[in-house]
Enzyme design. Structure first.
Site, PDB file in Angstrom:
ATOM      1  N   HIS A   1       0.879  -1.170   0.000  1.00 51.66           N
ATOM      2  CA  HIS A   1       0.000   0.000   0.000  1.00 51.66           C
ATOM      3  C   HIS A   1       0.916   1.218   0.000  1.00 51.66           C
ATOM      4  CE1 HIS A   1      -2.498  -2.878   2.329  1.00 51.66           C
ATOM      5  NE2 HIS A   1      -3.535  -2.241   1.865  1.00 51.66           N
TER       6      HIS A   1
ATOM      7  N   ASP B   1       2.213   1.943   3.399  1.00 51.97           N
ATOM      8  CA  ASP B   1       3.183   0.996   3.997  1.00 51.97           C
ATOM      9  C   ASP B   1       4.585   1.457   3.689  1.00 51.97           C
ATOM     10  OD1 ASP B   1       0.919  -0.603   4.183  1.00 51.97           O
ATOM     11  OD2 ASP B   1       1.489  -1.876   2.488  1.00 51.97           O
TER      12      ASP B   1
HETATM   13  C1  XLS Z   1      -7.938  -6.323   4.268  1.00 50.95           C
HETATM   14  C2  XLS Z   1      -7.436  -6.563   2.931  1.00 50.95           C
HETATM   15  C3  XLS Z   1      -6.291  -5.663   2.494  1.00 50.95           C
HETATM   16  C4  XLS Z   1      -6.094  -5.719   1.008  1.00 50.95           C
HETATM   17  C5  XLS Z   1      -5.242  -4.642   0.460  1.00 50.95           C
HETATM   18  O1  XLS Z   1      -8.727  -7.069   4.815  1.00 50.95           O
HETATM   19  O2  XLS Z   1      -7.082  -7.907   2.849  1.00 50.95           O
HETATM   20  O3  XLS Z   1      -5.138  -5.956   3.181  1.00 50.95           O
HETATM   21  O4  XLS Z   1      -5.555  -6.943   0.603  1.00 50.95           O
HETATM   22  O5  XLS Z   1      -5.721  -3.387   0.797  1.00 50.95           O
END
Ligand code: XLS
Ligand code: CA
Ligand code: CA
Length: 447
Positions: A109, A112
């Site tokens: 992300h 991140d």
């Molecule tokens: C959350 C999601 C998230 C997505 C990416 O539950 O899994 O991590 O994979 O934003």
């Protein structure tokens, strides 16, 4: 000493490159089934599986939960003097980890990788700076970007949604963030861009205009798609279904719902699905069901490889370890033609009390082995042909004659009804479910 980019520090000094040692090995830091170069069917294991490490769980999550303080101190931020420096150290740790593990890809992300700034412009600048650095790290570590995404759920401004926010200014802010994340993804050679709509849903229908919010979501996604294509980017856009958490109800509820949404709004040419095992379970389905549903429509894009805890109602994001589940998942993936832009992203976190430095490696090794074994079992199902052959035979009455005419739309309903009255005692053919389950269990044991 690691020299992934700065070469200043090694964050996992006790861990060497993880190698394949075979199923009999007792070494917790070696692969038992994942043998990257081994051919399964026509492709090498690594090309079937396309493993990715999730930046957020592995390098950002600190073990904190709603009841307790962090338990995973991140050594890479210990000596950082500011958020940008912390992000740089984290990046070095991430690339050291990914290349020692031998995963080919990672996913991130925007937040991140790069800290939120004081203003939208500063946030964008931070991401540009860190993406430029990540590009060098990718090259040095021989790691590629599977997909990028935007975190449109952590900041308080998104508490009422991002693209579906009732306030236009937040929708516009979300766009500025997504535009920058798409730019970073393109810059990093990303093969996909994911939208997970954690807050794209509602907490109460008493304050929600459903139709308008769904229209806004589709408009936003279409505009983001057009922007990406205008940049000449050919990668895949993904929607990741999840029924709930954090919202009470999320518009991307499950695969079938998302397919309907994509088709309704004309997005199905550019968007495919990123299916997560844990989300399948939260939607009351199993992983196999979600994958088959997407693959059968040619819309399976990528996979978030984790597992839930069936007795919990929330998203525990555990590392996959259920060979029955990974075998069926790989069967659906192989039947669907395998991955092109997508792969298996470990959207999974080690448990709060897994506090040894090696635990993150051990968790990924287990997950990679589970999918490698799953791949071999899936290949056995296909090569042996009993299960796919049974399914084919089950529909044989549609291959010729009136059945074929029915499929082609060449029968009127009156003719169909007339044929029905002539058939008498039809439909008493066994589905052989238990037999097929027994066959599958033999493949699981390698017999
Ligand atoms: C959350 C999601 C998230 C997505 C990416 O539950 O899994 O991590 O994979 O934003
Ligand atoms: Ca996910
Ligand atoms: Ca999840």
């Amino acid at each position: 000493m690691a020299d992934y980019y700065t070469g200043k520090k090694e964050y996992f000094p006790k861990i060497k490159k993880i190698k394949y040692a075979g199923a009999k090995s007792g070494n917790p830091l070696a692969f038992k089934y994942y043998d990257a170069e081994k051919k399964v069917g026509k492709k090498k294991m690594k090309d079937h599986l396309r493993f990715a490490v999730a930046y957020w769980h592995s390098f950002c999550a600190d073990g904190a939960d709603p009841f307790g303080a962090p338990t995973h101190p991140h050594p890479w931020i210990a000596d950082a003097r500011n958020p940008m420096e912390a992000a740089e150290h984290k990046m070095d740790a991430a690339f050291e980890f990914i290349s020692k593990l031998g995963a080919e890809f990672y996913c991130f992300h925007d937040r991140d990788m790069s800290p939120e700034g004081e203003t939208p412009a500063e946030s964008i600048k931070n991401l540009e700076t860190l993406a430029a650095r990540a590009k060098k790290c990718q090259k040095a570590a021989g790691v590629k970007l599977l997909w990028g995404t935007s975190n449109l759920f952590t900041h308080p401004r998104f508490m009422n949604g991002a693209a579906t926010n009732p306030e236009f200014s937040v929708v516009a802010l979300a766009a500025s963030q997504v535009k920058a994340a798409i730019d970073a993804t393109i810059e990093l050679g990303g093969q996909g861009f994911t939208f997970w709509g954690g807050r794209e849903g509602y907490m109460s229908l008493l304050n929600t205009d459903l139709k308008r919010e769904k229209d806004h979501l589709a408009r936003f996604l279409s505009m983001a798609r057009d922007y990406g294509r205008k940049q000449g980017w050919k990668g895949a856009f993904y929607i990741e279904p999840k029924p709930m958490e954090p919202a009470k109800h999320q518009y991307d509820y499950d695969t079938e719902t998302v397919i309907g949404f994509l088709r309704h709004y004309g997005l199905d040419k550019d968007f495919r699905l990123n299916i997560e095992a844990n989300h399948a379970e939260l939607a009351g389905h199993d992983f196999f069901h979600e994958l088959e549903t997407a693959a059968s429509e040619g819309l399976l894009g990528s996979v978030d490889a984790n597992r839930g805890e069936p007795r919990n109602g929330w998203d525990t994001d555990q590392f996959p370890n259920n060979y029955y589940e990974t075998a069926l998942a790989m069967y659906a993936i192989l039947k669907g033609g395998g991955f092109s832009t997508g792969g298996l992203n470990f959207d999974a976190k080690i448990r709060r009390n897994s506090v040894d430095g090696e635990d993150l490696f051990i968790a990924h090794i287990g997950g990679m082995d589970a999918f490698a074994a799953g791949l071999e079992i899936a290949q056995r199902i296909i090569t042996d042909g009993v299960i796919p052959g049974f399914v084919k035979k089950r529909y044989v009455s549609f291959n010729a004659g009136d059945g074929a005419k029915f499929e082609k739309g060449e029968l009127s309903f009156e003719t169909l009804a007339g044929l029905g009255s002539a058939y008498g005692r039809a439909g008493l053919t066994s589905g052989k479910q238990e037999y097929l389950e027994n066959v599958l269990n033999r493949y699981l044991l390698g017999l």
